[in-house]
Structures are given as C-alpha cells and as structure tokens.
Design a protein around this motif. Structure first.
Motif, PDB file in Angstrom:
ATOM      1  N   ASN A 255       0.826  -1.208   0.000  1.00 54.16           N
ATOM      2  CA  ASN A 255       0.000   0.000   0.000  1.00 54.16           C
ATOM      3  C   ASN A 255       0.862   1.261   0.000  1.00 54.16           C
ATOM      4  N   LEU A 256       1.970   1.236   0.738  1.00 52.10           N
ATOM      5  CA  LEU A 256       2.871   2.389   0.755  1.00 52.10           C
ATOM      6  C   LEU A 256       3.464   2.621  -0.633  1.00 52.10           C
ATOM      7  N   LEU A 257       3.914   1.562  -1.290  1.00 53.29           N
ATOM      8  CA  LEU A 257       4.459   1.701  -2.636  1.00 53.29           C
ATOM      9  C   LEU A 257       3.413   2.258  -3.597  1.00 53.29           C
ATOM     10  N   THR A 258       2.178   1.806  -3.467  1.00 53.60           N
ATOM     11  CA  THR A 258       1.090   2.321  -4.311  1.00 53.60           C
ATOM     12  C   THR A 258       0.902   3.813  -4.085  1.00 53.60           C
ATOM     13  N   LEU A 259       0.882   4.236  -2.837  1.00 58.71           N
ATOM     14  CA  LEU A 259       0.718   5.658  -2.525  1.00 58.71           C
ATOM     15  C   LEU A 259       1.894   6.484  -3.046  1.00 58.71           C
ATOM     16  N   ILE A 260       3.102   5.949  -2.917  1.00 57.97           N
ATOM     17  CA  ILE A 260       4.285   6.668  -3.400  1.00 57.97           C
ATOM     18  C   ILE A 260       4.216   6.844  -4.915  1.00 57.97           C
ATOM     19  N   VAL A 261       3.896   5.770  -5.626  1.00 49.26           N
ATOM     20  CA  VAL A 261       3.806   5.848  -7.093  1.00 49.26           C
ATOM     21  C   VAL A 261       2.698   6.817  -7.503  1.00 49.26           C
ATOM     22  N   ASP A 262       1.537   6.697  -6.857  1.00 50.24           N
ATOM     23  CA  ASP A 262       0.422   7.597  -7.172  1.00 50.24           C
ATOM     24  C   ASP A 262       0.784   9.057  -6.886  1.00 50.24           C
ATOM     25  N   GLY A 263       1.517   9.284  -5.829  1.00 48.49           N
ATOM     26  CA  GLY A 263       1.860  10.659  -5.449  1.00 48.49           C
ATOM     27  C   GLY A 263       2.968  11.268  -6.284  1.00 48.49           C
ATOM     28  N   THR A 264       3.937  10.456  -6.694  1.00 46.86           N
ATOM     29  CA  THR A 264       5.077  11.007  -7.430  1.00 46.86           C
ATOM     30  C   THR A 264       4.825  11.150  -8.925  1.00 46.86           C
ATOM     31  N   THR A 265       3.927  10.356  -9.466  1.00 51.86           N
ATOM     32  CA  THR A 265       3.697  10.388 -10.914  1.00 51.86           C
ATOM     33  C   THR A 265       3.385  11.784 -11.441  1.00 51.86           C
ATOM     34  N   PRO A 266       2.440  12.516 -10.852  1.00 53.20           N
ATOM     35  CA  PRO A 266       2.190  13.861 -11.385  1.00 53.20           C
ATOM     36  C   PRO A 266       3.374  14.809 -11.210  1.00 53.20           C
ATOM     37  N   HIS A 267       4.152  14.608 -10.144  1.00 47.40           N
ATOM     38  CA  HIS A 267       5.314  15.482  -9.930  1.00 47.40           C
ATOM     39  C   HIS A 267       6.399  15.223 -10.976  1.00 47.40           C
ATOM     40  N   VAL A 268       6.583  13.958 -11.326  1.00 50.85           N
ATOM     41  CA  VAL A 268       7.560  13.615 -12.363  1.00 50.85           C
ATOM     42  C   VAL A 268       7.157  14.253 -13.691  1.00 50.85           C
ATOM     43  N   GLU A 269       5.894  14.130 -14.037  1.00 55.03           N
ATOM     44  CA  GLU A 269       5.426  14.729 -15.290  1.00 55.03           C
ATOM     45  C   GLU A 269       5.531  16.252 -15.259  1.00 55.03           C
ATOM     46  N   HIS A 270       5.225  16.847 -14.123  1.00 50.48           N
ATOM     47  CA  HIS A 270       5.336  18.301 -13.994  1.00 50.48           C
ATOM     48  C   HIS A 270       6.793  18.733 -14.165  1.00 50.48           C
ATOM     49  N   ALA A 271       7.714  18.008 -13.556  1.00 47.73           N
ATOM     50  CA  ALA A 271       9.139  18.333 -13.690  1.00 47.73           C
ATOM     51  C   ALA A 271       9.592  18.237 -15.143  1.00 47.73           C
ATOM     52  N   ARG A 272       9.128  17.204 -15.828  1.00 54.38           N
ATOM     53  CA  ARG A 272       9.491  17.052 -17.239  1.00 54.38           C
ATOM     54  C   ARG A 272       8.947  18.201 -18.081  1.00 54.38           C
ATOM     55  N   GLU A 273       7.695  18.581 -17.819  1.00 52.07           N
ATOM     56  CA  GLU A 273       7.089  19.682 -18.569  1.00 52.07           C
ATOM     57  C   GLU A 273       7.791  21.015 -18.284  1.00 52.07           C
ATOM     58  N   VAL A 274       8.145  21.257 -17.022  1.00 53.95           N
ATOM     59  CA  VAL A 274       8.862  22.492 -16.670  1.00 53.95           C
ATOM     60  C   VAL A 274      10.226  22.519 -17.346  1.00 53.95           C
ATOM     61  N   THR A 275      10.904  21.382 -17.354  1.00 53.16           N
ATOM     62  CA  THR A 275      12.218  21.301 -18.000  1.00 53.16           C
ATOM     63  C   THR A 275      12.100  21.542 -19.499  1.00 53.16           C
ATOM     64  N   GLN A 276      11.098  20.943 -20.109  1.00 49.09           N
ATOM     65  CA  GLN A 276      10.878  21.151 -21.545  1.00 49.09           C
ATOM     66  C   GLN A 276      10.561  22.618 -21.830  1.00 49.09           C
ATOM     67  N   THR A 277       9.782  23.241 -20.958  1.00 44.66           N
ATOM     68  CA  THR A 277       9.460  24.660 -21.130  1.00 44.66           C
ATOM     69  C   THR A 277      10.706  25.525 -20.992  1.00 44.66           C
ATOM     70  N   LEU A 278      11.575  25.202 -20.021  1.00 40.50           N
ATOM     71  CA  LEU A 278      12.833  25.951 -19.865  1.00 40.50           C
ATOM     72  C   LEU A 278      13.662  25.857 -21.145  1.00 40.50           C
ATOM     73  N   LEU A 279      13.720  24.668 -21.729  1.00 37.18           N
ATOM     74  CA  LEU A 279      14.456  24.496 -22.983  1.00 37.18           C
ATOM     75  C   LEU A 279      13.843  25.353 -24.096  1.00 37.18           C
ATOM     76  N   GLU A 280      12.525  25.352 -24.172  1.00 36.54           N
ATOM     77  CA  GLU A 280      11.851  26.148 -25.208  1.00 36.54           C
ATOM     78  C   GLU A 280      12.031  27.649 -24.980  1.00 36.54           C
ATOM     79  N   VAL A 281      12.088  28.070 -23.735  1.00 34.44           N
ATOM     80  CA  VAL A 281      12.374  29.485 -23.432  1.00 34.44           C
ATOM     81  C   VAL A 281      13.783  29.822 -23.896  1.00 34.44           C
ATOM     82  N   ALA A 282      14.736  28.948 -23.563  1.00 38.62           N
ATOM     83  CA  ALA A 282      16.136  29.180 -23.934  1.00 38.62           C
ATOM     84  C   ALA A 282      16.311  29.235 -25.451  1.00 38.62           C
TER      85      ALA A 282
END
Length: 197
Positions: A63-90
């Motif tokens: 159950n802990l692993l499920t909660l960790i995966v569920d909680g981190t998934t949107p943060h990972v995607e957000h980090a990727r999108e922010v990084t991609q946006t930084l590249l596009e700004v640059a």
C-alpha cells in the motif's frame, strides 16, 4: 479437517484460512450480526495473512508503494514539462522569460557548468538539457540527485541497490512490481477458490 497448504511464489495459506477470511469481507464496515470481519493483524488477534497469503507487513509495504507511485507520478510529469518549457524558453520558442537568473546560475554552478561569457539563455539551455538527461539516464547517479540529495544518502542507496537512475524508470519498475504482486494475489485467490468444496 486439515487441508494441504498451497505455495504460490512463496505465499503460504490453507483452505481453512481462505474460508475464514472469505466469509463476510467488509474491510471494517459493520454489516450485521454474525458476520466475520476480515482483519489482518500485527498483534495477537485477527488473521495473520490475507487471502492472498500476504502478511500485515507485506500489505502495508504494498500500500505504501502504491501511494508513493500515485503521489510522485504527477510530480515527475510536472518536472518534465517544466524542463521542456525551460528548454523552449532558452531556444526562443516559448513566450516566457527567465525571471530568476541568479537562481538559474546557482543551479548551473551546482551542476558543474561554467557560464563565463554565456548568455542567460545559453545557460538555461544547458541546464534544461542536463535535467532532461535525468529522464533517460540508465546508469550512475542522476544529475539532479547529485545536486539535491545528501551524499551519504546516495551512498546508502547505492549499497542497498535502490539508487534511482531516472524518475521514469523508478516509476515503471514500481508499477511493474505492483502489477506482479497483483497477478500473484489474483492467481493465489483463484487457485484457492477452485479448491474450495
């Protein structure tokens, strides 16, 4: 009446355990007089294993692993999108500007980049490309982990063979483990149900 114990990938259970646990599964809800509640217990009272053969410790870990995966998934995607946006700004593609050049320079320095004579956009592009590497890295320590994690933690994770190489891979491996566990549980229950009188 004694029944032969079954073993599926190391999960042991008996037909008596299954019968006892399958009657009135309600996960703590009051469903009426005489209904046996299914409780997996750490203490003296209650069942010691679920119908799948998992102990209370294993259920908590799953159950802990499920909660960790569920909680981190949107943060990972957000980090990727922010990084991609930084590249596009640059690269002058995105209609934004870098508002914190000092912060960007501090991050660049932490990543081991040199920025003498480079424009803010050139530094931003290098930082973004290094960050994007961390979504694909297959070996070694992720750049961002080297920047943010305590060196002793990284050393401990390496010794335990749990050092995350990249966020996408860590998430995928966790989902694979959860899927494998779910399949074992399903197989165990189906196997035991097929043997019930």
């Amino acid at each position: 009446m004694e029944h032969e114990a079954s073993s599926i990938e190391g999960a042991f259970f008996s037909m008596d355990d299954l019968s006892a646990n399958m009657s009135g599964i309600n996960h703590g809800r009051n469903v009426g007089k005489g209904t046996r509640q299914m409780r997996i217990s750490f203490g003296e009272k209650g069942a010691k294993r679920g119908v799948c053969g998992a102990t209370a410790d294993q259920i908590v870990a799953r159950n802990l692993l499920t909660l960790i995966v569920d909680g981190t998934t949107p943060h990972v995607e957000h980090a990727r999108e922010v990084t991609q946006t930084l590249l596009e700004v640059a690269e002058g593609i995105a209609p934004y500007e870098i508002k914190g050049p000092d912060k960007l320079m501090k991050i660049a320095q932490g990543l081991g980049l040199t920025f003498d004579g480079k424009s803010i956009n050139e530094v931003a592009k290098e930082v973004a490309l290094i960050a994007l590497q961390d979504f694909q890295k297959q070996t070694g320590v992720a750049n961002w982990l080297s920047l943010r994690a305590h060196p002793k933690s990284v050393e401990t994770w390496e010794k335990l063979n749990i050092l995350p190489r990249n966020a996408q891979l860590a998430r995928s491996l966790s989902l694979r483990a959860l899927t494998f566990i779910s399949v074992l549980i399903l197989r165990s229950v189906v196997h035991l149900l097929s043997r019930m009188p």
